[in-house]
Design a protein around this motif. Structure first.
Motif, PDB file in Angstrom:
ATOM      1  N   HIS A 440      10.214  17.414  57.375  1.00  0.00           N
ATOM      2  CA  HIS A 440      10.542  16.998  58.743  1.00  0.00           C
ATOM      3  C   HIS A 440       9.365  17.241  59.683  1.00  0.00           C
ATOM      4  CE1 HIS A 440      12.676  16.458  62.498  1.00  0.00           C
ATOM      5  NE2 HIS A 440      12.404  17.708  62.848  1.00  0.00           N
ATOM      6  N   TYR A 441       8.728  18.395  59.574  1.00  0.00           N
ATOM      7  CA  TYR A 441       7.598  18.694  60.454  1.00  0.00           C
ATOM      8  C   TYR A 441       6.440  17.733  60.207  1.00  0.00           C
ATOM      9  CZ  TYR A 441      10.162  23.119  60.689  1.00  0.00           C
ATOM     10  OH  TYR A 441      11.130  24.078  60.828  1.00  0.00           O
ATOM     11  N   ILE A 442       6.150  17.479  58.933  1.00  0.00           N
ATOM     12  CA  ILE A 442       5.004  16.616  58.613  1.00  0.00           C
ATOM     13  C   ILE A 442       5.283  15.175  59.031  1.00  0.00           C
ATOM     14  CG2 ILE A 442       3.629  15.677  56.716  1.00  0.00           C
ATOM     15  CD1 ILE A 442       3.960  18.366  55.310  1.00  0.00           C
ATOM     16  N   PHE A 443       6.494  14.679  58.772  1.00  0.00           N
ATOM     17  CA  PHE A 443       6.836  13.323  59.192  1.00  0.00           C
ATOM     18  C   PHE A 443       6.787  13.187  60.711  1.00  0.00           C
ATOM     19  CE2 PHE A 443       9.637  12.721  55.183  1.00  0.00           C
ATOM     20  CZ  PHE A 443       8.490  12.529  54.435  1.00  0.00           C
ATOM     21  N   THR A 444       7.231  14.209  61.401  1.00  0.00           N
ATOM     22  CA  THR A 444       7.236  14.150  62.869  1.00  0.00           C
ATOM     23  C   THR A 444       5.821  14.131  63.429  1.00  0.00           C
ATOM     24  OG1 THR A 444       9.326  15.390  62.892  1.00  0.00           O
ATOM     25  CG2 THR A 444       8.089  15.280  64.955  1.00  0.00           C
ATOM     26  N   LEU A 445       4.911  14.838  62.771  1.00  0.00           N
ATOM     27  CA  LEU A 445       3.541  14.963  63.284  1.00  0.00           C
ATOM     28  C   LEU A 445       2.574  13.970  62.653  1.00  0.00           C
ATOM     29  CD1 LEU A 445       3.315  18.867  63.262  1.00  0.00           C
ATOM     30  CD2 LEU A 445       3.750  17.387  65.229  1.00  0.00           C
ATOM     31  N   ALA A 446       3.044  13.097  61.768  1.00  0.00           N
ATOM     32  CA  ALA A 446       2.162  12.159  61.079  1.00  0.00           C
ATOM     33  C   ALA A 446       1.864  10.944  61.954  1.00  0.00           C
ATOM     34  CB  ALA A 446       2.794  11.713  59.767  1.00  0.00           C
ATOM     35  N   ILE A 447       0.698  10.346  61.718  1.00  0.00           N
ATOM     36  CA  ILE A 447       0.317   9.093  62.377  1.00  0.00           C
ATOM     37  C   ILE A 447       0.626   7.961  61.412  1.00  0.00           C
ATOM     38  CG2 ILE A 447      -1.534   7.816  63.497  1.00  0.00           C
ATOM     39  CD1 ILE A 447      -0.748  10.409  64.901  1.00  0.00           C
ATOM     40  N   ARG A 448       1.667   7.199  61.719  1.00  0.00           N
ATOM     41  CA  ARG A 448       2.130   6.178  60.797  1.00  0.00           C
ATOM     42  C   ARG A 448       1.443   4.843  61.084  1.00  0.00           C
ATOM     43  NH1 ARG A 448       8.668   7.510  60.915  1.00  0.00           N
ATOM     44  NH2 ARG A 448       8.449   9.751  60.490  1.00  0.00           N
ATOM     45  N   PRO A 449       1.033   4.132  60.032  1.00  0.00           N
ATOM     46  CA  PRO A 449       0.391   2.824  60.237  1.00  0.00           C
ATOM     47  C   PRO A 449       1.315   1.861  60.966  1.00  0.00           C
ATOM     48  CG  PRO A 449       0.111   3.595  57.965  1.00  0.00           C
ATOM     49  CD  PRO A 449       1.091   4.521  58.623  1.00  0.00           C
ATOM     50  N   GLY A 450       0.766   1.166  61.933  1.00  0.00           N
ATOM     51  CA  GLY A 450       1.547   0.227  62.718  1.00  0.00           C
ATOM     52  C   GLY A 450       2.179   0.817  63.947  1.00  0.00           C
ATOM     53  N   ALA A 451       2.231   2.136  64.032  1.00  0.00           N
ATOM     54  CA  ALA A 451       2.819   2.794  65.205  1.00  0.00           C
ATOM     55  C   ALA A 451       1.918   3.941  65.646  1.00  0.00           C
ATOM     56  CB  ALA A 451       4.226   3.288  64.888  1.00  0.00           C
ATOM     57  N   GLU A 452       0.614   3.708  65.578  1.00  0.00           N
ATOM     58  CA  GLU A 452      -0.335   4.782  65.865  1.00  0.00           C
ATOM     59  C   GLU A 452      -0.206   5.325  67.289  1.00  0.00           C
ATOM     60  OE1 GLU A 452      -1.080   1.962  64.483  1.00  0.00           O
ATOM     61  OE2 GLU A 452      -2.115   2.327  62.565  1.00  0.00           O
ATOM     62  N   GLU A 453      -0.077   4.426  68.253  1.00  0.00           N
ATOM     63  CA  GLU A 453      -0.036   4.873  69.648  1.00  0.00           C
ATOM     64  C   GLU A 453       1.206   5.714  69.922  1.00  0.00           C
ATOM     65  OE1 GLU A 453      -1.811   5.422  73.193  1.00  0.00           O
ATOM     66  OE2 GLU A 453      -2.614   4.277  71.491  1.00  0.00           O
ATOM     67  N   LYS A 454       2.332   5.275  69.420  1.00  0.00           N
ATOM     68  CA  LYS A 454       3.572   6.012  69.634  1.00  0.00           C
ATOM     69  C   LYS A 454       3.519   7.379  68.952  1.00  0.00           C
ATOM     70  CE  LYS A 454       8.577   5.637  68.963  1.00  0.00           C
ATOM     71  NZ  LYS A 454       9.687   4.778  68.439  1.00  0.00           N
ATOM     72  N   CYS A 455       2.955   7.417  67.748  1.00  0.00           N
ATOM     73  CA  CYS A 455       2.858   8.692  67.023  1.00  0.00           C
ATOM     74  C   CYS A 455       1.916   9.658  67.721  1.00  0.00           C
ATOM     75  CB  CYS A 455       2.390   8.444  65.590  1.00  0.00           C
ATOM     76  SG  CYS A 455       3.585   7.566  64.556  1.00  0.00           S
ATOM     77  N   ARG A 456       0.814   9.142  68.265  1.00  0.00           N
ATOM     78  CA  ARG A 456      -0.127  10.019  68.981  1.00  0.00           C
ATOM     79  C   ARG A 456       0.511  10.578  70.256  1.00  0.00           C
ATOM     80  NH1 ARG A 456      -3.951   6.144  66.905  1.00  0.00           N
ATOM     81  NH2 ARG A 456      -5.407   7.218  65.496  1.00  0.00           N
ATOM     82  N   GLU A 457       1.302   9.764  70.917  1.00  0.00           N
ATOM     83  CA  GLU A 457       2.007  10.263  72.105  1.00  0.00           C
ATOM     84  C   GLU A 457       2.991  11.368  71.727  1.00  0.00           C
ATOM     85  OE1 GLU A 457       3.826   6.925  73.920  1.00  0.00           O
ATOM     86  OE2 GLU A 457       1.930   6.021  74.611  1.00  0.00           O
ATOM     87  N   ARG A 458       3.690  11.190  70.597  1.00  0.00           N
ATOM     88  CA  ARG A 458       4.625  12.216  70.156  1.00  0.00           C
ATOM     89  C   ARG A 458       3.892  13.507  69.798  1.00  0.00           C
ATOM     90  NH1 ARG A 458       7.513   9.558  66.330  1.00  0.00           N
ATOM     91  NH2 ARG A 458       6.067  10.118  64.679  1.00  0.00           N
ATOM     92  N   CYS A 459       2.746  13.389  69.112  1.00  0.00           N
ATOM     93  CA  CYS A 459       1.964  14.580  68.767  1.00  0.00           C
ATOM     94  C   CYS A 459       1.473  15.296  70.022  1.00  0.00           C
ATOM     95  CB  CYS A 459       0.784  14.192  67.879  1.00  0.00           C
ATOM     96  SG  CYS A 459       1.250  13.652  66.222  1.00  0.00           S
TER      97      CYS A 459
END
Length: 766
Positions: A440-459
């Motif tokens: 759960h922690y790794i998935f939450t903090l990962a930068i997923r292809p296609g949603a890089e901007e959203k993932c960086r905002e979450r991080c």
């Protein structure tokens, strides 16, 4: 007090009751057919066998193992699933834990906050808990009942071996070390384009990272790929590449510490297990013991300590097995045993601080759990341990004391493992039930292809939430507290970086190289066959070359000079290409051992040259015995042995050149590709293809540095010592002696070896 609507509900209740009772209690399991006393069996399974100094085996509990469990439970909903005809069925019990008042408050809060499920699989005359809350290792470990409660033999043996590393597992008294770091920033220059379009930019790998880890703590640095966890570990160990720009402070017990000082009180276990595959496990340990342990230790004490470490890490049964090469021709010990051997070599010095990079890489889940348990036992003996780990299982994750989650080069959480779920829950990212928290922690903090901007905002949101939390403030307060009251007496920096003498370094490296050669007979056979084939080829091509008269005189000179130059060439190429592959194959091992302070590079190279002496002398003797008299060279014992000496000198010079190419390239393919172009200029000025008087001025250095020239001159003087005309043709004075050329060959080999030493030194220091 409870009313059961079916026998099935009663069985489920009894299962949950049994697996959460204290291990020392006798539990009566009521299954409708009688009572079964399983308390003694649980006591035997949960106890660890510890071997004391006298060799006696006693039952004790593992140090640091959590034995606090709930003593009463309640069910909150009924279930209508049934077991028909002995068929396996599953029941789900929601929120099965309600802690009694007898538990410690922290444990009660932890257990009662669980909102996960436990799945119980029922079989004929047997039942087993298939899954339990991932944050409750007690439930998972205590969930085996009846015949399902007995673990496999392999698991039992592993737990015995690991349990021996308790608080008394230390062999020497060492200092306690608290490592703290503040505002660590790491940048790397990234180049794009080429020539005039080349641009460089800075990339932040770590941004303002701060933290602390204290004695007895086992810190796991986790994060998605590219998050910066390995860079953080290497930065704290002062092992980052020179191209990286690093700022910030790293302190030990509140005091500034340098790279050289940290190496004296720490060890680093690399992700790749680097060993010479032809050595046995005990030989590897003894090699490390002789070169790393203090000179005051006798050989008997060193061997005794090695045996103790092998015993405590469960490696005694494979101490005489070859290490082998993974995927290579030489098979050896398993991956888990190689990983334990890596830890064992670092434990010889009993370091207070231990860095471990990916200890579970390439291992199955069982072996990964065994290795992490082992490391946890080491931490319980007041060692400070940091490791990086990638996607651990729930069982492995439960073994860590503290967790450091890294996202996009920043810290998203640093604190106790058991508080991490609550931290993410407060941040709005609650871990789903029956889900591995580490995933759960790794998935939450990962930068997923296609949603890089959203993932960086979450991080960014999670890292800022952590920096505003009480956990971050506690870390910073603890760092300030340690720095305000530094404890210098606990850090021992009096030990020298290299403990052994130069003679010991040369001797032990020579012994290892010799064993590596002896246990690789295909290598020796190949070199021997090579010289026999070349000697036979030369003998057949130039068979019985004689000067039969004036008409054949020119052909005789051409054939003899060609045969002699062929001998020079064969010994040159044979030795250079063999040595060009030697250092790159051992470079990872040499780099690791040099950085650990075991030996310097010069004794290592000297030992390799000494190990080559039998080949340098023996192979020319064998080849000359085959082709010398077949060609029809000068028939004299003195001339024969001078020819052998000339070939030996050529072999020594070529060995030095080969070591230089090997150390300079650092890679087998690059070394093989660059060897031939490097040889060709010296080959052209060897004296056969161009007269020495015709050499252009700007090529004169190549002429005087050509070992081809000195070897060819020596052989020509030996063959035509009375024929002035032939010697003048090749610009060789009649009065020249063979020994100056012989000396020049050894000077060239020695100079090339020194250059190889400087190249190797630069390479291992990177």
């Amino acid at each position: 007090r409870y009313q059961f609507h079916s026998a099935f509900e009663r069985i489920c209740f009894d299962i949950v009751l049994v697996i959460t009772m204290d291990a020392e209690d006798t539990v009566l399991l009521i299954d409708g057919k009688g009572e079964s006393d399983i308390g003694s069996e649980r006591d035997r399974e949960d106890s660890d066998l510890v071997e004391d100094e006298g060799g006696e085996v006693t039952n004790t509990k593992s140090a640091g193992e959590d034995m606090d469990v709930a003593s009463s439970l309640s069910t909150k909903q009924s279930h209508d699933e049934r077991v028909e005809g002995g068929r396996a069925d599953s029941s789900v019990i929601s929120n099965p834990v309600a802690c009694s008042s007898e538990l410690e408050e922290r444990k009660a809060d932890e257990l009662s906050s669980l909102n996960e499920v436990m799945v119980v699989e029922l079989k004929e005359n047997d039942y087993e808990v298939k899954s339990a809350p991932s944050q409750c290792p007690v439930l998972r470990q205590q969930s085996r009942v009846g015949s399902a409660y007995n673990e496999s033999v392999r698991s039992r043996e592993s737990s015995i071996g690991i349990a021996k590393l308790d608080d008394g597992g230390r062999f020497d008294t060492f200092s306690r070390l608290t490592l703290s770091w503040k505002s660590i920033n790491v940048k790397a220059e990234v180049s794009a384009g080429c020539c005039y379009n080349k641009t460089t930019s800075e990339k932040h790998i770590l941004r303002g990272v701060s933290g602390i880890v204290e004695p007895g703590q086992f810190l796991a640095i986790m994060g998605a790929s590219g998050a910066g966890k390995t860079t953080l570990l290497n930065t704290l160990a002062f092992r980052n590449e020179a191209k990286l720009s690093t700022t910030g402070t790293i302190k030990a017990n509140g005091l500034d510490i340098s790279k050289s000082q940290l190496k004296l009180v720490s060890s680093y276990v690399q992700q790749e297990d680097c060993f010479i595959g032809t050595l046995t496990v005990k030989e590897v340990m003894m090699f490390h013991a002789h070169l790393r342990m203090d000179k005051t230790y006798s050989s008997e004490k060193k061997e005794k300590k090695v045996d103790a470490i092998l015993s405590k890490l469960g490696l005694t049964k494979v101490e005489n097995s070859l290490c082998g090469y993974p995927g290579g021709l030489i098979r050896g010990i398993s991956g888990g045993e190689r990983k334990r051997l890596s830890v064992a070599t670092e434990m010889l010095m009993d370091p207070p601080l231990l860095f471990i990079d990916e200890p579970t890489s390439g291992l199955d889940s069982f072996m990964a759990e065994s290795i992490v348990k082992l490391i946890g036992k080491l931490a319980s003996a007041n060692r400070t341990i940091l490791c990086t780990i990638h996607q651990p299982t729930s069982e492995v994750f439960a073994l860590f004391d503290r967790v450091c989650l890294v996202a996009e080069g920043r810290v998203a959480y640093l604190g106790k493992r058991e508080h991490c779920l609550e931290h993410f829950h407060r941040a709005g990212y609650t871990c789903p039930p029956t889900f591995n928290p580490a995933d759960h922690y790794i998935f939450t903090l990962a930068i997923r292809p296609g949603a890089e901007e959203k993932c960086r905002e979450r991080c960014a949101e999670l890292t800022e939430f952590y920096e505003d939390s009480s956990d971050y403030q506690m870390v910073m307060d603890r760092i300030a507290e340690v720095e305000s009251d530094p404890d210098k007496k606990d850090i021992n920096l009096s030990r020298k970086r290299i403990q052994s003498s130069v003679f010991q370094q040369v001797y032990n490296n020579f012994k290892r190289s010799f064993l590596n050669t002896v246990r690789n007979p295909s290598y020796t056979r190949m070199r021997l066959a090579q010289q026999l084939v070349i000697g036979l080829l030369a003998g057949l091509v130039y068979l019985n070359t004689k000067d039969t008269g004036p008409a054949e005189h020119q052909a005789y000179i051409q054939n003899i000079s060609g045969a002699l130059f062929f001998l020079v060439t064969s010994f040159t190429f044979g030795n250079i290409f063999v040595q060009a592959n030697s250092i790159p194959l051992e470079l990872p091992v040499v780099k690791r051992e040099y950085q650990n302070g075991m030996y310097s590079t010069l004794p290592y190279l000297i030992s390799k040259i000494i190990c080559e002496i039998p080949f340098i002398i023996g192979l020319p003797l064998i080849q000359m015995a085959v082709c010398y008299f077949m060609i029809g060279l000068r028939d004299s014992p003195e001339a024969f042995f001078i020819c052998v000496a000339a070939c030996a000198g050529i072999s020594f010079a070529a060995t030095g050149i080969g070591l230089f190419v090997s150390a300079w390239a650092g890679d087998v393919r690059i070394a093989s590709a660059m060897a031939a172009p490097l040889i060709m200029p010296f080959f052209l000025f060897g004296g056969l293809f161009q007269n020495a008087k015709s050499t252009q001025k700007y090529f004169i250095p190549f002429k005087y540095a050509s070992w081809f020239r000195y070897g060819f001159n020596m052989l020509m003087l030996n063959q035509f010592n009375d024929d002035v005309e032939i010697l003048n043709t090749f610009d060789i004075a009649q009065g020249d002696l063979w020994w100056p050329n012989f000396s020049a060959l050894f000077i060239i080999g020695g100079v090339a070896s020194l250059i190889a030493w400087s190249c190797l030194l630069c390479r291992v220091r990177r």
